[in-house]
Design a protein around this motif. Structure first.
Motif, PDB file in Angstrom:
ATOM      1  N   ILE A  47      45.688  48.032  42.991  1.00 39.42           N
ATOM      2  CA  ILE A  47      44.624  48.724  42.797  1.00 39.42           C
ATOM      3  C   ILE A  47      43.805  48.069  43.936  1.00 39.42           C
ATOM      4  O   ILE A  47      43.111  48.743  44.593  1.00 39.42           O
ATOM      5  N   LYS A  48      43.163  46.856  43.770  1.00 39.63           N
ATOM      6  CA  LYS A  48      42.446  46.116  44.788  1.00 39.63           C
ATOM      7  C   LYS A  48      42.666  44.624  44.455  1.00 39.63           C
ATOM      8  O   LYS A  48      43.232  44.156  43.539  1.00 39.63           O
ATOM      9  N   THR A  49      41.924  44.035  45.520  1.00 44.33           N
ATOM     10  CA  THR A  49      41.731  42.465  45.247  1.00 44.33           C
ATOM     11  C   THR A  49      40.688  42.180  44.738  1.00 44.33           C
ATOM     12  O   THR A  49      39.661  42.873  45.025  1.00 44.33           O
ATOM     13  N   VAL A  50      40.506  41.224  43.711  1.00 46.51           N
ATOM     14  CA  VAL A  50      39.329  40.690  43.006  1.00 46.51           C
ATOM     15  C   VAL A  50      39.082  39.236  43.368  1.00 46.51           C
ATOM     16  O   VAL A  50      39.932  38.391  43.379  1.00 46.51           O
ATOM     17  N   GLN A  51      37.897  38.994  43.632  1.00 49.34           N
ATOM     18  CA  GLN A  51      37.470  37.686  44.077  1.00 49.34           C
ATOM     19  C   GLN A  51      36.807  37.142  42.735  1.00 49.34           C
ATOM     20  O   GLN A  51      35.926  37.428  42.083  1.00 49.34           O
ATOM     21  N   TYR A  52      37.390  36.059  42.283  1.00 53.15           N
ATOM     22  CA  TYR A  52      36.884  34.897  41.364  1.00 53.15           C
ATOM     23  C   TYR A  52      36.368  33.724  41.957  1.00 53.15           C
ATOM     24  O   TYR A  52      36.706  33.535  43.349  1.00 53.15           O
ATOM     25  N   PRO A  53      35.636  32.969  41.208  1.00 49.95           N
ATOM     26  CA  PRO A  53      35.226  31.706  41.887  1.00 49.95           C
ATOM     27  C   PRO A  53      36.151  30.945  42.458  1.00 49.95           C
ATOM     28  O   PRO A  53      35.988  30.223  43.217  1.00 49.95           O
ATOM     29  N   ASP A  54      37.275  30.709  41.799  1.00 51.73           N
ATOM     30  CA  ASP A  54      38.328  29.865  42.114  1.00 51.73           C
ATOM     31  C   ASP A  54      39.321  30.551  43.043  1.00 51.73           C
ATOM     32  O   ASP A  54      40.502  29.942  43.331  1.00 51.73           O
ATOM     33  N   GLY A  55      39.035  31.880  43.516  1.00 48.64           N
ATOM     34  CA  GLY A  55      40.319  32.492  44.342  1.00 48.64           C
ATOM     35  C   GLY A  55      40.419  34.029  44.235  1.00 48.64           C
ATOM     36  O   GLY A  55      39.621  34.633  43.365  1.00 48.64           O
ATOM     37  N   GLU A  56      41.244  34.304  45.222  1.00 42.36           N
ATOM     38  CA  GLU A  56      41.451  35.914  45.034  1.00 42.36           C
ATOM     39  C   GLU A  56      42.854  36.198  44.086  1.00 42.36           C
ATOM     40  O   GLU A  56      43.537  35.320  44.147  1.00 42.36           O
ATOM     41  N   VAL A  57      42.709  37.238  43.431  1.00 41.51           N
ATOM     42  CA  VAL A  57      43.540  37.814  42.727  1.00 41.51           C
ATOM     43  C   VAL A  57      43.990  39.397  42.994  1.00 41.51           C
ATOM     44  O   VAL A  57      43.158  40.120  43.254  1.00 41.51           O
ATOM     45  N   SER A  58      45.347  39.773  42.860  1.00 45.19           N
ATOM     46  CA  SER A  58      45.558  41.103  42.979  1.00 45.19           C
ATOM     47  C   SER A  58      45.482  41.641  41.564  1.00 45.19           C
ATOM     48  O   SER A  58      46.406  41.529  40.774  1.00 45.19           O
ATOM     49  N   LEU A  59      44.730  43.046  41.689  1.00 48.78           N
ATOM     50  CA  LEU A  59      44.929  43.723  40.311  1.00 48.78           C
ATOM     51  C   LEU A  59      45.761  44.955  40.501  1.00 48.78           C
ATOM     52  O   LEU A  59      45.770  45.595  41.543  1.00 48.78           O
ATOM     53  N   TYR A  60      46.687  44.879  39.566  1.00 48.62           N
ATOM     54  CA  TYR A  60      47.646  45.939  39.502  1.00 48.62           C
ATOM     55  C   TYR A  60      47.505  46.890  38.272  1.00 48.62           C
ATOM     56  O   TYR A  60      47.023  46.495  37.137  1.00 48.62           O
ATOM     57  N   SER A  61      48.032  47.980  38.141  1.00 49.30           N
ATOM     58  CA  SER A  61      48.134  49.183  36.987  1.00 49.30           C
ATOM     59  C   SER A  61      49.448  49.800  37.075  1.00 49.30           C
ATOM     60  O   SER A  61      50.038  49.901  38.204  1.00 49.30           O
TER      61      SER A  61
END
Length: 157
Positions: free
Chosen positions: A140-154
């Protein structure tokens, strides 16, 4: 070559594994759990013992040895409340990675979500994108968190 048997069960049926899960999570995500006591972490796992409501944690065994876990939960990310439910907390013991255990845990989590009446499921990941993509999940998209990026999947179930 004989393939070892992977079995997946509910955490509620294996409460004796909670101290091991606590150690695994502390070792794997030490920054996240830095301010948690072992007792707090064990209490947190005890909240995941439902069979038919969220959160519901599964544990994996290979030849009767605890080797992995995953949880089906409400979305962990406050920024993505529309993404319900979410598979998360996927962990496989390092020496067992590449044995298909992570894939089987994700499949079991998808089946559990479907059995609970959900038509779509989401997950955020840093390392398990390959598993999700092989099982038909959509990035779906890359999500930026304070401790780094994660990939969102559905995934549609």
């Amino acid at each position: 070559m004989k393939k070892n048997m992977i079995t997946i069960d509910f955490l509620v049926d294996h409460l004796d594994t909670i101290p091991t899960l606590t150690k695994w999570f502390r070792d794997q995500w030490s920054d996240y759990f830095a301010n948690w006591s072992d007792e707090d972490m064990m209490k947190d796992f005890l909240e995941d013992i439902s069979r038919n409501s969220l959160p519901s944690r599964l544990v994996a065994f290979e030849s009767n040895e605890l080797v992995g876990t995953i949880v089906l939960r409400e979305s962990e990310a406050e920024t993505l409340p529309e993404r319900q439910p979410e598979l998360g907390g996927l962990y496989v013991v390092e020496s067992y990675r590449g044995h298909g255990i992570g894939t089987e845990l994700v499949r079991a989590g998808m089946k559990l979500a479907h059995e609970q009446g959900y038509s779509t499921i989401s997950a955020t990941t840093v390392k398990a994108a390959g598993i999700l993509e092989r099982l038909g999940w959509e990035f779906i998209k890359t999500v930026q968190y304070p401790d780094g990026e994660v990939s969102l999947y559905s995934c549609k179930l």
